[in-house]
Write an enzyme that holds these catalytic residues in place. Structure first.
Site, PDB file in Angstrom:
ATOM      1  CG  ASN A 186      21.154  -9.283 -26.256  1.00  0.00           C
ATOM      2  OD1 ASN A 186      19.988  -9.629 -26.413  1.00  0.00           O
ATOM      3  ND2 ASN A 186      21.950  -9.008 -27.277  1.00  0.00           N
ATOM      4  CB  CYS A 234      24.836   7.405 -27.777  1.00  0.00           C
ATOM      5  SG  CYS A 234      26.002   8.205 -26.681  1.00  0.00           S
ATOM      6  CG  HIS A 267      17.979 -12.497 -29.204  1.00  0.00           C
ATOM      7  ND1 HIS A 267      18.230 -12.791 -30.518  1.00  0.00           N
ATOM      8  CD2 HIS A 267      18.947 -11.620 -28.819  1.00  0.00           C
ATOM      9  CE1 HIS A 267      19.299 -12.112 -30.924  1.00  0.00           C
ATOM     10  NE2 HIS A 267      19.754 -11.401 -29.901  1.00  0.00           N
ATOM     11  CG  ASP A 275      25.993   7.045 -23.106  1.00  0.00           C
ATOM     12  OD1 ASP A 275      25.822   6.046 -23.828  1.00  0.00           O
ATOM     13  OD2 ASP A 275      26.867   7.102 -22.222  1.00  0.00           O
ATOM     14  CG  ASN A 319      23.280  -5.783 -18.424  1.00  0.00           C
ATOM     15  OD1 ASN A 319      23.803  -4.686 -18.585  1.00  0.00           O
ATOM     16  ND2 ASN A 319      23.636  -6.843 -19.110  1.00  0.00           N
TER      17      ASN A 319
END
Length: 332
Positions: free
Chosen positions: A125, A15, A180, A39, A100
């Site tokens: 990303n 969030c 992307h 979160d 990540n």
């Protein structure tokens, strides 16, 4: 697909700027019964829920917002993952990706078991790489795991071309495809204004210099915004909300989305029909020889990153196993 549900829910994991903007967009333009925010930062989570909750009291939205757990998220109709680590000074792209991926792995462990009908939308990303690994970690069918990919890049393309041509952006039919990121490319050969080919609509103005200017604009827009304000949120929040709408309303809308391409061995953005079951089908697009080479180069770059990430993850797993093997047994 299971029997029709009277209530629909969208869970947003993370969030921060993007997650909260998406939640606000879903409140202003309600498409679901409930928005669930998740979160690990509990104080931030509670503050965002209270702040966003105030926006529901104006009387013309039926959407409710609440804090939830990963288990709650795993039962939502759509799960949007915006959570991710930020790059540290001097940190390599692979190292950031590894962090990540660890976050992604912990998310899926905490959500398990995920409802088999859930649609998973990746926003964090590098979205194409995370989408590739999410399809493995989630256990969901390939068609139900997708990323926002070049949807926002394509919107930027329509916007700048609309300005140049003096027409509304929605009159532009054109896609940014591939990654992307830096290796993305514009499928110029299929761009039209209405039904008119771009070459006919723009004539002599459609030069190589013009194309490079447009490509640079779409490719560098996010970096320019981030350099000035530290993040991008409104554009991607709106795009993510639109994708959620296409899914929940089974609109069968064609958009460039990141999803698995078996012939290329990676996830990248290509046109697809989007509906209640996720990716309904890929839409073929005619590319010229230059664009085909761009697509192949893009896929090659992504596969190289995937291979590097897999090697680092394997090394971490072996190190963990070695430590566990050396740990003395606990005496009973």
């Amino acid at each position: 697909m299971s029997e029709h549900k009277l209530k629909t829910s969208i869970a947003i994991l993370g969030c921060g700027d993007v997650g909260s903007t998406l939640a606000y967009t879903l409140i202003l333009n309600p498409i679901c019964s409930e928005v669930i925010l998740v979160d690990p930062k509990k104080e931030l989570l509670e503050a965002q829920v209270r702040d966003l909750g105030d926006a529901t009291y104006r009387g013309n939205t039926g959407a409710k917002i609440r804090a939830g757990t990963h288990k709650d998220a795993g039962q939502a109709d759509v799960v949007v993952i915006t959570a991710g680590a930020k790059q540290k000074p001097g940190e390599s792209r692979i190292s950031l990706l590894s962090r990540n991926l660890r976050i992604l792995s912990s998310i899926f462990s905490a959500m398990a078991p995920i409802d088999p009908d859930t649609i998973l939308l990746l926003v964090a990303n590098p979205v194409d790489i995370l989408t590739y690994f999410a399809r493995k970690m989630s256990g969901l069918p390939e068609s139900q795991v997708l990323g926002t990919g070049t949807s926002l890049d394509s919107a930027r393309l329509r916007g700048i071309l609309g300005q140049k041509a003096g027409v509304a952006p929605h009159s532009i039919m054109g896609y940014v495809l591939g990654e992307h990121g830096d290796s993305q490319f514009i499928a110029w050969s299929s761009c039209t204004i209405g039904t008119t080919p771009l070459s006919l609509a723009l004539g002599k103005d459609l030069t190589n210099e013009f194309k490079e200017e447009i490509a640079e604009h779409t490719r560098g827009a996010a970096a320019a915004i981030i350099a000035s304000k530290g993040c991008t949120a409104y554009g991607i929040g709106n795009i993510a909300a639109s994708i959620c709408k296409y899914i929940l309303f089974d609109q069968r809308t064609v958009r460039p989305l990141s999803f698995y391409q078996p012939e290329l061995g990676c996830c990248l953005s290509m046109p697809a029909v989007l509906g209640r079951k996720g990716i309904i089908k890929a839409m073929p697009i005619q590319l010229n020889d230059v664009e085909k080479r761009d697509l192949e180069n893009c896929a090659r770059n992504l596969r190289s990153i995937i291979e590097g990430a897999e090697e680092e993850l394997d090394a971490e797993q072996k190190l963990k196993e070695a430590f566990e093997a050396e740990r003395p047994a606990v005496q009973s």
